[in-house]
Design an enzyme around this catalytic site. Structure first.
Site, PDB file in Angstrom:
ATOM      1  N   HIS A   1       5.320 -10.912  10.764  1.00  0.00           N
ATOM      2  CA  HIS A   1       5.000  -9.805   9.855  1.00  0.00           C
ATOM      3  C   HIS A   1       3.948  -8.874  10.451  1.00  0.00           C
ATOM      4  O   HIS A   1       3.366  -8.056   9.744  1.00  0.00           O
ATOM      5  CB  HIS A   1       4.522 -10.328   8.495  1.00  0.00           C
ATOM      6  CG  HIS A   1       5.622 -10.974   7.692  1.00  0.00           C
ATOM      7  ND1 HIS A   1       5.386 -11.801   6.624  1.00  0.00           N
ATOM      8  CD2 HIS A   1       6.972 -10.901   7.822  1.00  0.00           C
ATOM      9  CE1 HIS A   1       6.554 -12.216   6.128  1.00  0.00           C
ATOM     10  NE2 HIS A   1       7.520 -11.686   6.844  1.00  0.00           N
TER      11      HIS A   1
ATOM     12  N   CYS B   1       2.618  10.223  16.668  1.00  0.00           N
ATOM     13  CA  CYS B   1       2.566  10.503  18.117  1.00  0.00           C
ATOM     14  C   CYS B   1       2.536   9.226  18.965  1.00  0.00           C
ATOM     15  O   CYS B   1       2.408   9.304  20.181  1.00  0.00           O
ATOM     16  CB  CYS B   1       1.372  11.392  18.457  1.00  0.00           C
ATOM     17  SG  CYS B   1      -0.213  10.545  18.465  1.00  0.00           S
TER      18      CYS B   1
ATOM     19  N   CYS C   1      -5.470   9.453  13.203  1.00  0.00           N
ATOM     20  CA  CYS C   1      -5.218   9.399  14.634  1.00  0.00           C
ATOM     21  C   CYS C   1      -6.210  10.303  15.371  1.00  0.00           C
ATOM     22  O   CYS C   1      -6.417  11.449  14.983  1.00  0.00           O
ATOM     23  CB  CYS C   1      -3.785   9.854  14.904  1.00  0.00           C
ATOM     24  SG  CYS C   1      -3.373   9.997  16.643  1.00  0.00           S
TER      25      CYS C   1
ATOM     26  N   THR D   1       3.887 -22.714   3.674  1.00  0.00           N
ATOM     27  CA  THR D   1       4.735 -21.573   3.318  1.00  0.00           C
ATOM     28  C   THR D   1       5.824 -22.031   2.365  1.00  0.00           C
ATOM     29  O   THR D   1       6.285 -23.178   2.437  1.00  0.00           O
ATOM     30  CB  THR D   1       5.375 -20.905   4.555  1.00  0.00           C
ATOM     31  OG1 THR D   1       6.386 -19.988   4.121  1.00  0.00           O
ATOM     32  CG2 THR D   1       6.002 -21.916   5.498  1.00  0.00           C
TER      33      THR D   1
ATOM     34  N   ASN E   1       2.485 -29.186   2.808  1.00  0.00           N
ATOM     35  CA  ASN E   1       2.284 -28.226   1.728  1.00  0.00           C
ATOM     36  C   ASN E   1       1.945 -29.005   0.462  1.00  0.00           C
ATOM     37  O   ASN E   1       2.679 -29.922   0.112  1.00  0.00           O
ATOM     38  CB  ASN E   1       3.581 -27.416   1.518  1.00  0.00           C
ATOM     39  CG  ASN E   1       3.323 -26.100   0.811  1.00  0.00           C
ATOM     40  OD1 ASN E   1       2.370 -25.985   0.046  1.00  0.00           O
ATOM     41  ND2 ASN E   1       4.153 -25.111   1.065  1.00  0.00           N
TER      42      ASN E   1
ATOM     43  N   ALA F   1      -3.147 -28.218   4.763  1.00  0.00           N
ATOM     44  CA  ALA F   1      -3.012 -28.216   6.220  1.00  0.00           C
ATOM     45  C   ALA F   1      -4.330 -28.551   6.916  1.00  0.00           C
ATOM     46  O   ALA F   1      -4.358 -29.291   7.894  1.00  0.00           O
ATOM     47  CB  ALA F   1      -2.504 -26.860   6.689  1.00  0.00           C
TER      48      ALA F   1
HETATM   49 ZN    ZN Z   1      -1.143  10.673  16.377  1.00  0.00          ZN
END
Ligand code: ZN
Length: 255
Positions: free
Chosen positions: A124, A135, A150, A192, A217, A235
């Site tokens: 993920h 960009c 940015c 999980t 779990n 865990a």
């Molecule tokens: Zn950028």
């Protein structure tokens, strides 16, 4: 329980390549509220902006109202920066001294990498990296401005995580398939609920191939009846014991 941990350690001591599939339960032992709704940060399922957390943390919301998505991303990032790897992360990292270890994690907190695991597939993504979708420029993940922009083009940047409604990263999936082709001698699924097929599949494959499987779990899942060993324990308590026992068995055999 102790007898079962001993059996698991016995199998682990013989394994050359081991896969660990980890989820929110492993991060929860570090005190981290879970990302996908169960307990923690968004208990009531709705944000103060009147959106569900799934909607606020969706690719669609990031595109049209990035300030909302970033408001919640910033909270999650803040929580992640507050926590350290726990005994479960450290045990998995330490196991690399005994055998080949691949970690497939749903967690975006970067704690497996921080604990020292060297082969981590973050399916993920990770909050430790950001980029500009406009960009392609890499962005500074330590910038605390909300929303962060940015440095090159001024557009709002995004973390390299999979938001709700987005596809899994191709590179991470390729990495998983590559590791899977090499095969595993043992598969652990830890903390999980394993509802996603790419999380449950490696476990089911191992079950069918009669490769030892372990689920750790506190709460039962749909995998609990299928795995060879189901450990109803946290865990951070179970894993250090298993890894240490495996190390002792291995050194006895070697002596
Ligand atoms: Zn950028």
């Amino acid at each position: 329980m102790e007898a079962m941990l001993g059996k698991i350690a016995g199998e682990l001591g013989k394994a050359g390549r081991v896969l660990f599939i980890t989820g929110a339960g492993v991060s929860a032992d570090s005190g981290l509220p879970t990302y996908r709704g169960v307990g923690g940060l968004y208990n009531d399922g709705e944000t103060e902006d009147g959106l569900s957390i799934e909607d606020a943390l969706s690719g669609e919301c990031l595109a049209i109202r990035p300030e909302i998505t970033w408001k919640y991303l910033a909270q999650i990032e803040h929580n992640c920066h507050e926590v350290e790897p726990n005994a479960a992360h450290r045990a998995i990292a330490a196991l690399e001294q005994q055998c080949d270890v691949v970690v497939l994690t749903q967690n975006i907190d970067g704690l497996h990498v921080k604990a020292g695991s060297s082969r981590v597939i973050e399916i993920h993504g990770t909050l430790e990296e950001r980029y500009c979708a406009h960009c392609e420029m890499e962005a500074d993940a330590s910038d605390r401005t909300v929303p962060p922009r940015c440095a090159r083009c001024g557009e709002i940047v995004r973390p390299r995580v999979v938001l709700f409604g987005e596809m899994l990263p191709g590179a991470a999936l390729d990495g998983l398939y590559r590791e899977q082709r090499q095969g595993f001698d043992m598969v652990f699924v830890v903390g999980t609920t394993a509802v996603f097929p790419y999380i449950a599949d490696p476990v089911m494959r191992a079950v069918r191939a009669d490769i030892p499987t372990v689920e750790i779990n506190p709460a039962r899942t749909h995998l609990s009846d299928m795995v060879r060993y189901y450990v109803p324990e946290r865990a951070a308590l179970a894993l250090p014991k298993i890894v240490e026992l495996a190390r002792e068995l291995k050194s006895k055999r070697g002596a």
